[in-house]
Scaffold this active site. Structure first.
Site, PDB file in Angstrom:
ATOM      1  N   SER A  37       0.824  -1.204   0.000  1.00 15.79           N
ATOM      2  CA  SER A  37       0.000   0.000   0.000  1.00 15.79           C
ATOM      3  C   SER A  37       0.864   1.263   0.000  1.00 15.79           C
ATOM      4  CB  SER A  37      -0.896   0.000   1.239  1.00 15.79           C
ATOM      5  OG  SER A  37      -1.720   1.136   1.240  1.00 15.79           O
ATOM      6  N   GLY A  78       1.674  11.479   3.835  1.00 13.74           N
ATOM      7  CA  GLY A  78       0.569  11.951   4.671  1.00 13.74           C
ATOM      8  C   GLY A  78      -0.788  11.443   4.215  1.00 13.74           C
ATOM      9  N   ASN A 114      -6.623  -0.712   1.957  1.00 11.85           N
ATOM     10  CA  ASN A 114      -5.973  -0.175   3.150  1.00 11.85           C
ATOM     11  C   ASN A 114      -6.842   0.953   3.696  1.00 11.85           C
ATOM     12  OD1 ASN A 114      -4.135   1.816   4.574  1.00 11.85           O
ATOM     13  ND2 ASN A 114      -2.684   0.150   4.253  1.00 11.85           N
ATOM     14  N   CYS A 167       0.614   4.406  10.364  1.00 10.20           N
ATOM     15  CA  CYS A 167       1.218   5.437   9.537  1.00 10.20           C
ATOM     16  C   CYS A 167       1.906   6.466  10.421  1.00 10.20           C
ATOM     17  CB  CYS A 167       0.193   6.136   8.660  1.00 10.20           C
ATOM     18  SG  CYS A 167       0.962   7.409   7.647  1.00 10.20           S
ATOM     19  N   LYS A 227      -2.108  -3.844  10.037  1.00  5.61           N
ATOM     20  CA  LYS A 227      -0.729  -3.494   9.654  1.00  5.61           C
ATOM     21  C   LYS A 227       0.011  -2.956  10.869  1.00  5.61           C
ATOM     22  CE  LYS A 227       1.945  -1.452   5.922  1.00  5.61           C
ATOM     23  NZ  LYS A 227       1.866  -0.833   4.582  1.00  5.61           N
ATOM     24  N   ILE A 234       6.250  -5.179   8.051  1.00  8.74           N
ATOM     25  CA  ILE A 234       6.154  -4.032   8.916  1.00  8.74           C
ATOM     26  C   ILE A 234       5.883  -2.750   8.124  1.00  8.74           C
ATOM     27  CG2 ILE A 234       7.674  -4.951  10.710  1.00  8.74           C
ATOM     28  CD1 ILE A 234       9.983  -3.324   9.487  1.00  8.74           C
ATOM     29  N   ASN A 235       5.276  -1.786   8.784  1.00  7.86           N
ATOM     30  CA  ASN A 235       5.199  -0.458   8.190  1.00  7.86           C
ATOM     31  C   ASN A 235       6.596   0.180   8.295  1.00  7.86           C
ATOM     32  OD1 ASN A 235       4.249   2.066   7.227  1.00  7.86           O
ATOM     33  ND2 ASN A 235       2.250   1.694   8.152  1.00  7.86           N
ATOM     34  N   GLY A 286      12.607   0.478   2.266  1.00  4.07           N
ATOM     35  CA  GLY A 286      13.664   0.011   1.372  1.00  4.07           C
ATOM     36  C   GLY A 286      14.544  -1.037   2.031  1.00  4.07           C
ATOM     37  N   GLY A 336      11.453  -3.821   2.528  1.00  6.58           N
ATOM     38  CA  GLY A 336      12.722  -3.899   1.801  1.00  6.58           C
ATOM     39  C   GLY A 336      12.883  -5.035   0.822  1.00  6.58           C
TER      40      GLY A 336
END
Lengths: 250, 307
Positions: free
Chosen positions: B22, B73, B100, B131, B166, B192-193, B218, B245
């Site tokens: 997402s 955002g 999401n 987030c 998430k 993971i976020n 990443g 990543g």
């Protein structure tokens, strides 16, 4: 349409202080690119691609020319690539300059620093259509000046440096008062674009924007800019990088 | 030897375990110009909020060593427009759709979750309680086990769809978070976020991101993801969709071994728009090379090696 292509480096040389000109060979991108579009280049050891505008296109030689300023580690690494090596690129990307100008019209190009390169490609295309070109090119100092001769070949060219070490002293906006033109195109740092669009308010003009990008194809929403009517936004990578001067809020 | 890439998870019959993460794929339109989206196991849509959200000022991204920071955002057109315009576009493709959902309040999460009840083209929800880039909501729900449990239970009650929660890595005890949302009724986890980070531009002494901080993603965060998935998989029985990543098929196998049942690819899409189909193509050979005949066969197999 954007393709992922391998571009062979035909030449790479420093043409002004911290400024590199690179000629890249690729049939697809050289065939389809239009003035104002960019390529999104992969640089070894770096996560994000670098968006770099196309300064010139040679369809016969199947090459494009890019100019970039060595600022950080990505552009430093890019400058170290050798002739014959390949660079991975997405392109041609973005929407370029509006080219519909009536024959005999006079067009003003205003470039600042590394915002100058896309205007050369544009100026060449317009001059080939019989349009009169006036160019105002601003640089920090004389050491940074490039492409003066190439722009002079297109028409009247005024060079401005902030410290007066070459050409006129001051800012590009200082020399616009006496110029007569039908439309302007400009590319450079945002403060310069703000000054120009303010000074030339009411004139028909187009601006080309630069921003840090993620995907470069319109999916990640990294490079958005609000539109001027206060309702919504544009993506610089996909809807731009060229916008009408009054379309977006700088 | 034919390798079975399919995997069945709550609400999701995946032809293969690969899906774009997402926020890294928009609503699929741009990448549909590069390849046929039928190839993907699933698509995780960009976050939906109750109403349109513009997001943060620019610059919104900055490069780091082996990764990047972002602070978009949660820019999105709002859940109603997403259901009206984006879901029908994706529904044309033979792939699973995971929506999401995000919000600033529990009520907003409920509203968004309930809105997706009107479409059967969405196969599951991904509850974004992690987030790091929005001022209110978001991350608080993802760092307090009680709040995470409450929002999970409320969204479960509001939704007809399976709910994957998430998880944020920005916690000291990821297992406590996972257990709390499992107990609250989560059907699965995605993890993971991004990790919250910051970078300062030397000449101006200012943060590179206008939001000051952003989420690190990443290759740099892959070991963190592997460690957390490994730990969580030991303590929960709901499936995990792993992310963080992933760049190639070997990375995918590493996530499966750690305990993930499927994976999402994020930042790598920016480097190579074709990364998902390329991974899907390479995965059978990588599985075979390391002695697995199916994706199912590899899930959690890293565990026994280390015991």
């Amino acid at each position: 349409m954007i393709n992922k292509e391998k571009l062979r480096i035909v030449s790479s040389c420093q043409i002004a202080k911290d400024t590199v000109e690179m000629v890249l060979e690729n049939d697809y991108i050289s065939k389809h690119a239009t003035p104002g579009q960019f390529v999104h280049l992969t640089v070894d050891g770096h996560t994000l691609r670098r968006p770099i505008s196309i300064a010139d296109i040679n369809r016969e030689q199947q090459t494009i020319t890019i100019l970039f300023k060595i600022i950080g580690s990505g552009t430093k690494r890019l400058a170290a690539y050798q002739v014959g090596e390949y660079v991975d690129a997405l392109g041609p990307s973005g929407n370029g300059f509006q080219l519909e100008n009536h024959s005999g019209a006079t067009i003003l190009l205003v470039g600042g620093g590394i915002g100058v390169p896309p205007l050369y490609n544009l100026g060449k295309a317009l001059a080939a259509k019989g349009i009169n070109i006036i160019s105002v090119l601003g640089f920090q100092t004389g050491d940074y000046v490039f492409y003066e001769g190439k722009f002079k070949a297109l028409g009247q060219t005024i060079i401005v440096t902030n410290d007066g070490s070459y050409g006129e002293k001051g800012f590009v906006t200082d020399v616009l008062d006496d110029l007569d033109f039908d439309r302007y195109y400009t590319c450079g740092p945002v403060p310069m674009l703000q000054a120009i669009t303010t000074k030339l308010k009411g004139k028909d003009g187009y601006i080309s924007l630069e921003e840090r990008m993620g995907c470069g194809v319109g999916a990640c929403f990294a490079c958005v800019i609000p539109v001027n009517d206060g309702n919504g936004y544009k993506k610089i990578c996909k809807d731009g990088p060229v916008f009408h001067a009054e379309e977006v809020a700088l | 030897m034919s390798i079975d890439l399919s995997i069945d998870l709550p609400g999701l019959h995946l032809k293969n375990p690969i899906m774009p993460a997402s926020g890294c794929f928009g609503f699929g339109r741009e990448y549909s110009a590069f390849y046929h989206l039928d190839q993907l196991g699933a698509i995780m849509m960009k976050a939906a909020t109750g109403t349109e959200r513009f997001g943060n000022p620019t610059p919104r991204v900055a490069e780091t060593a082996s990764g990047m920071l972002n602070a978009i955002g949660l820019q999105n057109p709002g859940v109603d427009k997403i259901i009206a315009e984006e879901v029908p576009f994706l529904a044309k493709y033979d792939t699973c759709i995971i929506a999401n959902i995000a919000g600033s309040t529990i009520e907003e999460y409920e509203t968004v979750a309930a809105a997706f009840n009107q479409t059967s083209d969405v196969h599951a929800l991904e509850l974004n309680i992690s987030c790091p880039n929005v001022k209110e909501g978001g991350i608080q729900f993802g760092t307090d086990p009680d709040m995470a449990a409450e929002v999970t239970a409320r969204v479960k009650a509001a939704s007809n769809h399976p709910v994957y929660v998430k998880l944020s890595p920005n916690v000291s005890d990821i297992v406590a978070m996972a257990k709390a949302v499992e107990k609250a009724g989560a059907d699965g986890l995605t993890m993971i976020n991004t990790l919250t980070g910051m970078q300062i531009h030397l000449p101006s002494r200012k943060p590179l991101l206008a939001n000051r901080t952003g989420g690190l993603s990443g290759a740099a965060i892959k070991p963190v993801a592997i460690r957390m998935i490994y730990e969580v998989s030991q303590h929960v029985s709901i499936p995990i969709i792993g992310m963080g990543g992933i760049c190639n098929a070997e990375d995918v196998l590493e996530f499966l071994l750690a305990g993930a049942s499927a994976v999402a690819v994020g930042t790598a899409n920016f480097q190579n728009p074709f990364v998902c189909p390329e991974i899907i193509e390479a995965l059978p050979n990588v599985l075979a090379q390391y002695g697995f005949s199916s994706v199912q066969d590899a899930i959690g197999k890293g565990v026994s090696v280390y015991e």
